[in-house]
Scaffold this motif. Structure first.
Motif, PDB file in Angstrom:
ATOM      1  N   ARG A   1     -16.476  72.674  97.801  1.00 42.68           N
ATOM      2  CA  ARG A   1     -15.489  73.612  98.362  1.00 42.68           C
ATOM      3  C   ARG A   1     -14.064  73.184  98.024  1.00 42.68           C
ATOM      4  NH1 ARG A   1     -17.949  75.738 104.171  1.00 42.68           N
ATOM      5  NH2 ARG A   1     -20.110  75.535 103.538  1.00 42.68           N
ATOM      6  N   ALA A   2     -13.849  71.877  97.835  1.00 42.58           N
ATOM      7  CA  ALA A   2     -12.476  71.370  97.598  1.00 42.58           C
ATOM      8  C   ALA A   2     -12.055  71.514  96.131  1.00 42.58           C
ATOM      9  CB  ALA A   2     -12.378  69.914  98.017  1.00 42.58           C
ATOM     10  N   ARG A   3     -12.994  71.863  95.274  1.00 41.62           N
ATOM     11  CA  ARG A   3     -12.646  71.955  93.849  1.00 41.62           C
ATOM     12  C   ARG A   3     -11.512  72.965  93.664  1.00 41.62           C
ATOM     13  NH1 ARG A   3     -17.771  72.804  91.462  1.00 41.62           N
ATOM     14  NH2 ARG A   3     -18.220  70.654  91.999  1.00 41.62           N
ATOM     15  N   GLY A   4     -10.462  72.570  92.938  1.00 39.67           N
ATOM     16  CA  GLY A   4      -9.328  73.471  92.728  1.00 39.67           C
ATOM     17  C   GLY A   4      -8.292  73.401  93.841  1.00 39.67           C
ATOM     18  N   SER A   5      -8.608  72.668  94.908  1.00 41.24           N
ATOM     19  CA  SER A   5      -7.622  72.503  95.996  1.00 41.24           C
ATOM     20  C   SER A   5      -6.968  71.127  95.853  1.00 41.24           C
ATOM     21  CB  SER A   5      -8.299  72.603  97.362  1.00 41.24           C
ATOM     22  OG  SER A   5      -8.849  71.353  97.740  1.00 41.24           O
TER      23      SER A   5
END
Ligand code: PGA
Length: 248
Positions: A53-57
Protein backbone atom coordinates in the motif's frame (compact mmCIF):
# COMPACT_ATOMS: atom_id res chain seq x y z
CA UNK A 1 24.16 17.08 9.60
CA UNK A 2 21.99 13.99 10.03
CA UNK A 3 18.63 13.80 8.30
CA UNK A 4 15.58 13.70 10.58
CA UNK A 5 13.72 10.38 10.86
CA UNK A 6 10.35 9.78 12.50
CA UNK A 7 9.84 6.04 12.98
CA UNK A 8 6.83 4.22 14.43
CA UNK A 9 7.16 0.94 16.29
CA UNK A 10 3.80 -0.80 16.34
CA UNK A 11 5.19 -3.67 18.48
CA UNK A 12 2.68 -6.55 18.77
CA UNK A 13 -0.27 -4.38 17.73
CA UNK A 14 -2.22 -4.22 14.51
CA UNK A 15 -4.56 -6.33 12.40
CA UNK A 16 -5.38 -5.89 8.73
CA UNK A 17 -7.92 -3.20 9.59
CA UNK A 18 -5.18 -1.17 11.33
CA UNK A 19 -3.56 -0.57 7.94
CA UNK A 20 -6.10 2.26 7.63
CA UNK A 21 -3.95 4.20 10.13
CA UNK A 22 -0.89 3.73 7.91
CA UNK A 23 -2.95 4.93 4.96
CA UNK A 24 -3.88 8.00 7.00
CA UNK A 25 -0.18 8.63 7.56
CA UNK A 26 0.54 8.28 3.83
CA UNK A 27 -2.20 10.78 3.00
CA UNK A 28 -0.98 13.19 5.67
CA UNK A 29 2.60 13.03 4.40
CA UNK A 30 1.47 14.35 1.01
CA UNK A 31 0.57 17.66 2.59
CA UNK A 32 3.38 17.71 5.17
CA UNK A 33 6.93 19.10 5.08
CA UNK A 34 9.60 16.77 3.76
CA UNK A 35 12.40 17.52 6.20
CA UNK A 36 12.22 14.03 7.67
CA UNK A 37 11.94 10.42 6.56
CA UNK A 38 8.91 8.58 7.90
CA UNK A 39 8.94 4.87 8.71
CA UNK A 40 6.41 2.51 10.29
CA UNK A 41 7.52 -0.88 11.63
CA UNK A 42 4.36 -3.03 11.90
CA UNK A 43 4.27 -6.64 13.13
CA UNK A 44 5.75 -9.06 10.58
CA UNK A 45 2.28 -10.20 9.45
CA UNK A 46 1.57 -6.70 8.08
CA UNK A 47 4.92 -5.83 6.46
CA UNK A 48 4.00 -7.10 2.98
CA UNK A 49 0.53 -5.54 2.90
CA UNK A 50 1.74 -2.22 4.29
CA UNK A 51 4.67 -2.09 1.86
CA UNK A 52 2.32 -2.81 -1.04
CA UNK A 53 0.00 0.00 0.00
CA UNK A 54 2.93 2.37 0.68
CA UNK A 55 4.42 1.97 -2.79
CA UNK A 56 4.56 5.41 -4.43
CA UNK A 57 4.00 7.18 -1.09
CA UNK A 58 6.59 8.77 1.22
CA UNK A 59 6.04 6.15 3.93
CA UNK A 60 8.76 3.55 4.38
CA UNK A 61 8.14 0.21 6.08
CA UNK A 62 10.36 -1.71 8.50
CA UNK A 63 10.56 -4.91 10.50
CA UNK A 64 10.94 -5.11 14.30
CA UNK A 65 13.78 -7.64 14.43
CA UNK A 66 15.48 -10.21 12.20
CA UNK A 67 17.46 -13.42 12.63
CA UNK A 68 21.19 -13.32 11.81
CA UNK A 69 20.89 -16.15 9.26
CA UNK A 70 19.50 -15.86 5.76
CA UNK A 71 17.31 -18.97 6.09
CA UNK A 72 17.25 -22.29 7.91
CA UNK A 73 15.80 -24.28 10.78
CA UNK A 74 14.76 -21.41 13.06
CA UNK A 75 11.08 -21.90 13.75
CA UNK A 76 9.18 -18.65 14.23
CA UNK A 77 12.05 -16.40 13.16
CA UNK A 78 12.23 -14.07 10.19
CA UNK A 79 15.31 -13.21 8.15
CA UNK A 80 16.44 -9.84 6.89
CA UNK A 81 16.12 -11.18 3.35
CA UNK A 82 12.46 -12.06 4.02
CA UNK A 83 11.75 -8.54 5.29
CA UNK A 84 13.44 -7.02 2.24
CA UNK A 85 11.52 -9.39 -0.02
CA UNK A 86 8.25 -8.25 1.61
CA UNK A 87 9.12 -4.63 0.81
CA UNK A 88 10.75 -3.43 4.04
CA UNK A 89 13.59 -0.91 3.85
CA UNK A 90 14.39 -0.70 7.59
CA UNK A 91 14.54 -2.99 10.62
CA UNK A 92 14.59 -2.19 14.35
CA UNK A 93 17.33 -4.19 16.11
CA UNK A 94 18.21 -4.60 19.77
CA UNK A 95 15.01 -3.05 21.12
CA UNK A 96 15.02 -3.36 24.93
CA UNK A 97 11.91 -5.58 24.75
CA UNK A 98 13.86 -8.00 22.50
CA UNK A 99 16.90 -7.78 24.75
CA UNK A 100 14.74 -8.51 27.84
CA UNK A 101 12.13 -10.95 26.49
CA UNK A 102 14.34 -12.88 24.04
CA UNK A 103 17.76 -12.57 25.63
CA UNK A 104 19.30 -10.65 22.74
CA UNK A 105 22.86 -9.81 23.79
CA UNK A 106 25.03 -7.10 22.26
CA UNK A 107 26.82 -9.78 20.18
CA UNK A 108 23.54 -11.13 18.91
CA UNK A 109 22.37 -7.63 18.02
CA UNK A 110 25.62 -7.03 16.11
CA UNK A 111 25.04 -10.27 14.15
CA UNK A 112 21.53 -9.09 13.28
CA UNK A 113 22.91 -5.74 12.14
CA UNK A 114 25.27 -7.63 9.81
CA UNK A 115 22.26 -9.52 8.46
CA UNK A 116 20.35 -6.29 7.84
CA UNK A 117 23.27 -4.81 5.91
CA UNK A 118 23.62 -8.04 3.92
CA UNK A 119 19.96 -7.75 2.86
CA UNK A 120 20.19 -4.02 2.08
CA UNK A 121 18.04 -2.92 5.04
CA UNK A 122 18.77 0.18 7.13
CA UNK A 123 19.18 -0.99 10.74
CA UNK A 124 17.62 1.09 13.54
CA UNK A 125 19.82 0.01 16.46
CA UNK A 126 18.47 0.59 19.97
CA UNK A 127 20.39 1.29 23.17
CA UNK A 128 19.24 2.50 26.56
CA UNK A 129 19.74 2.21 30.31
CA UNK A 130 17.40 0.85 32.98
CA UNK A 131 16.23 3.01 35.87
CA UNK A 132 18.54 1.08 38.20
CA UNK A 133 21.49 1.89 35.96
CA UNK A 134 20.51 5.57 35.69
CA UNK A 135 20.00 5.90 39.45
CA UNK A 136 23.42 4.32 39.96
CA UNK A 137 25.01 6.98 37.74
CA UNK A 138 26.04 4.43 35.08
CA UNK A 139 24.03 5.68 32.09
CA UNK A 140 26.91 6.82 29.89
CA UNK A 141 28.99 3.69 30.63
CA UNK A 142 26.07 1.42 29.83
CA UNK A 143 25.39 3.22 26.56
CA UNK A 144 29.09 3.13 25.62
CA UNK A 145 29.17 -0.62 26.27
CA UNK A 146 26.05 -1.25 24.20
CA UNK A 147 27.43 0.84 21.34
CA UNK A 148 30.77 -0.98 21.43
CA UNK A 149 29.12 -4.40 21.45
CA UNK A 150 26.07 -3.92 19.22
CA UNK A 151 27.64 -2.01 16.32
CA UNK A 152 29.79 -4.10 13.96
CA UNK A 153 32.74 -2.45 12.17
CA UNK A 154 30.99 -3.16 8.87
CA UNK A 155 28.63 -0.22 9.56
CA UNK A 156 31.41 2.04 8.32
CA UNK A 157 30.22 3.67 5.10
CA UNK A 158 26.65 2.31 5.49
CA UNK A 159 23.34 4.02 6.23
CA UNK A 160 22.28 3.25 9.76
CA UNK A 161 20.16 4.80 12.51
CA UNK A 162 20.74 4.78 16.26
CA UNK A 163 17.89 5.03 18.77
CA UNK A 164 18.41 6.06 22.39
CA UNK A 165 15.54 4.63 24.41
CA UNK A 166 15.82 4.76 28.20
CA UNK A 167 14.09 1.53 29.26
CA UNK A 168 12.26 3.31 32.09
CA UNK A 169 10.71 5.81 29.65
CA UNK A 170 9.21 3.21 27.30
CA UNK A 171 5.45 3.00 27.61
CA UNK A 172 5.51 4.67 31.04
CA UNK A 173 4.62 8.28 30.22
CA UNK A 174 7.88 9.34 31.90
CA UNK A 175 10.63 11.04 29.93
CA UNK A 176 14.11 12.19 30.86
CA UNK A 177 14.72 15.93 31.14
CA UNK A 178 15.85 17.68 27.98
CA UNK A 179 19.31 18.04 29.58
CA UNK A 180 19.50 14.29 30.22
CA UNK A 181 18.47 13.54 26.62
CA UNK A 182 20.99 16.05 25.28
CA UNK A 183 23.80 14.61 27.40
CA UNK A 184 23.28 11.06 26.13
CA UNK A 185 22.79 12.09 22.49
CA UNK A 186 25.99 14.13 22.55
CA UNK A 187 27.88 11.19 24.06
CA UNK A 188 26.49 8.87 21.37
CA UNK A 189 27.43 11.32 18.61
CA UNK A 190 30.99 11.52 19.95
CA UNK A 191 31.34 7.73 20.03
CA UNK A 192 29.89 7.31 16.55
CA UNK A 193 32.14 10.02 15.12
CA UNK A 194 35.26 8.59 16.76
CA UNK A 195 34.54 5.10 15.53
CA UNK A 196 33.00 5.68 12.10
CA UNK A 197 34.19 9.16 11.06
CA UNK A 198 31.86 10.79 8.53
CA UNK A 199 29.43 7.87 8.65
CA UNK A 200 29.13 8.39 12.39
CA UNK A 201 28.55 12.11 11.98
CA UNK A 202 25.65 11.67 9.58
CA UNK A 203 23.85 8.72 11.22
CA UNK A 204 20.54 9.96 12.68
CA UNK A 205 20.23 9.51 16.47
CA UNK A 206 16.57 9.11 17.46
CA UNK A 207 15.08 9.54 20.91
CA UNK A 208 12.46 6.97 21.98
CA UNK A 209 10.33 6.55 25.09
CA UNK A 210 6.90 8.13 25.68
CA UNK A 211 7.29 10.61 22.83
CA UNK A 212 3.92 12.13 21.92
CA UNK A 213 2.51 15.20 20.18
CA UNK A 214 2.71 17.21 23.41
CA UNK A 215 6.44 16.72 24.01
CA UNK A 216 7.80 16.01 20.51
CA UNK A 217 8.60 19.62 19.66
CA UNK A 218 10.82 20.24 22.67
CA UNK A 219 12.56 16.84 22.46
CA UNK A 220 13.21 17.19 18.72
CA UNK A 221 14.69 20.63 19.42
CA UNK A 222 17.48 19.17 21.59
CA UNK A 223 20.91 19.23 19.99
CA UNK A 224 21.89 15.88 18.37
CA UNK A 225 18.31 14.60 18.49
CA UNK A 226 17.59 13.72 14.86
CA UNK A 227 14.13 12.25 15.20
CA UNK A 228 12.06 9.83 17.23
CA UNK A 229 11.21 6.16 17.63
CA UNK A 230 7.60 6.16 18.71
CA UNK A 231 5.61 3.26 20.15
CA UNK A 232 2.13 3.96 21.54
CA UNK A 233 1.64 7.29 19.78
CA UNK A 234 2.46 5.76 16.38
CA UNK A 235 -0.72 3.65 16.38
CA UNK A 236 -3.01 6.57 15.54
CA UNK A 237 -2.35 8.43 12.29
CA UNK A 238 -3.28 11.81 13.77
CA UNK A 239 -0.85 11.52 16.70
CA UNK A 240 1.96 10.13 14.57
CA UNK A 241 1.50 12.88 11.97
CA UNK A 242 1.49 15.53 14.69
CA UNK A 243 4.87 14.21 15.85
CA UNK A 244 6.08 14.15 12.24
CA UNK A 245 5.02 17.79 11.84
CA UNK A 246 7.09 18.71 14.89
CA UNK A 247 10.19 17.52 12.99
CA UNK A 248 9.62 20.15 10.28
P1 PGA B 1 6.62 4.26 23.58
O1 PGA B 1 7.62 3.13 22.97
O2 PGA B 1 6.63 5.42 22.63
O3 PGA B 1 5.28 3.58 23.65
O4 PGA B 1 7.17 4.63 24.92
C1 PGA B 1 8.80 3.50 22.34
C2 PGA B 1 9.54 2.26 21.88
O5 PGA B 1 9.59 1.28 22.63
O6 PGA B 1 10.11 2.24 20.77
Amino acid sequence: MARMVIAGNWKMNGLTETLAEAEGVMAGLEAAHDNADCVICPPATLVLAMANRARGSRLKVGGQTCHPAESGAHTGDISAEMLADAGASHVILGHSERRADHGESDESVAARVEAALRAGLVPIICVGETLYERDGGHTLDIIAGQLAGSLPDSLNGQDFILAYEPVWAIGTGRTPTLEQIGEVHLAIRERLSQRFGETGQSAPILYGGSMKPGNAGEILGVSEVNGGLIGGASLKAADFLAIYEAAG
